[in-house]
Design an enzyme around this catalytic site. Structure first.
Site, PDB file in Angstrom:
ATOM      1  N   PRO A  95      -8.121  -8.415   7.032  1.00 36.79           N
ATOM      2  CA  PRO A  95      -6.917  -7.891   7.700  1.00 36.79           C
ATOM      3  C   PRO A  95      -7.220  -6.827   8.756  1.00 36.79           C
ATOM      4  O   PRO A  95      -8.069  -5.966   8.568  1.00 36.79           O
ATOM      5  CB  PRO A  95      -6.101  -7.298   6.544  1.00 36.79           C
ATOM      6  CG  PRO A  95      -6.530  -8.085   5.347  1.00 36.79           C
ATOM      7  CD  PRO A  95      -7.993  -8.374   5.562  1.00 36.79           C
ATOM      8  N   CYS A  96      -6.464  -6.924   9.862  1.00 40.55           N
ATOM      9  CA  CYS A  96      -6.700  -6.016  10.994  1.00 40.55           C
ATOM     10  C   CYS A  96      -5.601  -4.980  11.157  1.00 40.55           C
ATOM     11  O   CYS A  96      -5.700  -4.118  12.038  1.00 40.55           O
ATOM     12  CB  CYS A  96      -6.816  -6.827  12.283  1.00 40.55           C
ATOM     13  SG  CYS A  96      -5.260  -7.641  12.772  1.00 40.55           S
ATOM     14  N   GLN A  97      -4.558  -5.036  10.324  1.00 41.35           N
ATOM     15  CA  GLN A  97      -3.379  -4.204  10.573  1.00 41.35           C
ATOM     16  C   GLN A  97      -3.693  -2.712  10.672  1.00 41.35           C
ATOM     17  O   GLN A  97      -3.078  -1.990  11.465  1.00 41.35           O
ATOM     18  CB  GLN A  97      -2.337  -4.420   9.473  1.00 41.35           C
ATOM     19  CG  GLN A  97      -1.656  -5.778   9.517  1.00 41.35           C
ATOM     20  CD  GLN A  97      -2.411  -6.805   8.696  1.00 41.35           C
ATOM     21  OE1 GLN A  97      -3.583  -6.636   8.380  1.00 41.35           O
ATOM     22  NE2 GLN A  97      -1.732  -7.887   8.338  1.00 41.35           N
ATOM     23  N   ILE A  99      -6.607  -1.462  11.523  1.00 37.38           N
ATOM     24  CA  ILE A  99      -7.683  -1.270  12.496  1.00 37.38           C
ATOM     25  C   ILE A  99      -7.156  -1.390  13.913  1.00 37.38           C
ATOM     26  O   ILE A  99      -7.556  -0.656  14.812  1.00 37.38           O
ATOM     27  CB  ILE A  99      -8.808  -2.301  12.262  1.00 37.38           C
ATOM     28  CG1 ILE A  99      -9.396  -2.133  10.860  1.00 37.38           C
ATOM     29  CG2 ILE A  99      -9.897  -2.167  13.315  1.00 37.38           C
ATOM     30  CD1 ILE A  99     -10.330  -3.258  10.459  1.00 37.38           C
ATOM     31  N   SER A 100      -6.230  -2.317  14.126  1.00 40.10           N
ATOM     32  CA  SER A 100      -5.716  -2.622  15.456  1.00 40.10           C
ATOM     33  C   SER A 100      -5.081  -1.402  16.105  1.00 40.10           C
ATOM     34  O   SER A 100      -4.436  -0.579  15.446  1.00 40.10           O
ATOM     35  CB  SER A 100      -4.693  -3.758  15.363  1.00 40.10           C
ATOM     36  OG  SER A 100      -4.053  -3.955  16.603  1.00 40.10           O
TER      37      SER A 100
END
Length: 361
Positions: A95-97, A99-100
């Site tokens: 998951p990138c939530q 990090i983005s």
């Protein structure tokens, strides 16, 4: 015992993509999504999907339809990894939530969704695959890359990383992503798959990752090394994003969107030119490289309003027609899966570069 390359186990864990070989390395897929990263690994290494893992109920419907005999392990945190069959390759687009740059920037902590990386690292420690392939947003470079590389090193893996935009393999949108390839230096890595009796130029457009670089081919993809990173200079015109044309926010008018929507997505040359506007070259290039005509970018919503077509987004992501949109899940679920997914051609191009960076053994 892990099925080895060239061996056929007596009871294989499952089947994968229709183009996958009957023999080859086994993939264990974490945070699978619609399987875009696994498509790339399957094509590049001639591998097969042994098991996948995604606990999103709507994504699970996609996986059950596209990989009906492949077990879905569900929530990674609930898996007893010591009991799971070992595989040759582990893939994970975690998951990138957090990090983005579009998110809150909570980072990779054990109490965040992006902190699922720690579960993946613990699973890799037990599974000991020969290869680990990871994908995430480019912001990982400043929000966790050091931790990921450090964890891989502590597990005994050599690793290389690269950032690549989807537009650099010809797709009509930017979508910059980081890819990491880690390998156990004590084990041989599988070789790139070469179709029997076929050269590079004989591969179908749907399986290519753009065009190879050469000074005589200005439309090709050229590479330049910068330390641990490979920067790809894409073909002219391919870097333009066409999501704006579909959304109607650049050079489009509501009346034109209504006209395109009213035509049901039919693509006469006149309507196509009006719909694509300044993104025309980018769309045509992807049609040529991908081997499939772009569907109409606009569809009618439940209240009759023009909206972005999920079929068009699916095409931009380089997926077979109906891969996500033909499952019967809601449009919201389709758009979420597509938004979180991986462009297979982009991932395959990254694997080529990472193989070179990591060095063959």
């Amino acid at each position: 015992m892990t099925p080895r390359h060239g061996d056929q186990p007596s009871s294989p864990p499952g089947a994968t993509f229709a183009s996958a070989p009957a023999y080859g390395p086994w993939i264990g897929s974490m945070c699978t999504g619609y399987g875009g990263l696994d498509m790339a690994v399957t094509t590049y290494y001639g591998a097969r999907l042994a098991w996948c893992a995604d606990d999103d109920p709507q994504v699970a419907k996609i996986l059950a339809t596209r990989f009906p005999v492949v077990p879905n392990l569900g929530d990674l945190r609930a898996v007893e990894w010591a009991t799971i069959p070992r595989v040759d390759i582990v893939t994970a687009g975690f998951p990138c939530q957090d990090i983005s740059y579009a998110g809150r920037g909570a980072g990779m902590r054990k109490d965040t969704r992006s902190g699922l990386w720690f579960t993946i690292a613990a699973a890799v420690r037990l599974l000991r695959p020969g290869i680990v392939v990871l994908e995430n947003v480019a912001a990982l470079r400043s929000r966790g890359l050091g931790r990921v590389l450090g964890d891989l090193a502590s597990l005994g893996y050599d690793a290389a990383w690269t950032c690549l935009r989807a537009s650099e393999v010809g797709a009509p949108h930017r979508r910059e992503r980081i890819f990491i390839l880690a390998a156990d230096p004590g084990r041989p890595r599988p070789s790139r798959r070469q179709p029997a009796g076929a050269g590079e130029g004989d591969q179908p457009a749907s399986s290519r990752c753009g065009v190879r670089a050469s000074a005589a081919d200005p439309g090709g993809v050229q590479s330049q090394r910068r330390g641990e990173r490979v920067v790809l200079a894409g073909p002219p015109g391919a870097a333009a994003a066409c999501a704006g044309a579909a959304a109607g926010d650049r050079g489009q008018t509501p009346s034109r969107l209504e006209e395109v929507a009213g035509q049901g997505g039919r693509r006469s040359d006149r309507l196509a030119r009006a719909a694509w506007g300044r993104y025309e070259d980018a769309v045509r290039r992807w049609e040529l490289l991908f081997g499939r005509v772009a569907p109409g970018p606009i569809e009618r919503g439940s209240r009759g309003q023009p909206r972005l077509s999920a079929r068009f987004v699916e095409w931009m992501m380089g997926l077979p027609e109906g891969w996500v949109t033909g499952i019967g899940i809601s449009r919201a679920a389709q758009m979420r899966a597509l938004g979180n997914g991986v462009v297979p051609q982009q991932a395959q191009a990254a694997l080529e570069r990472l193989d070179d960076l990591l060095g063959r053994r």
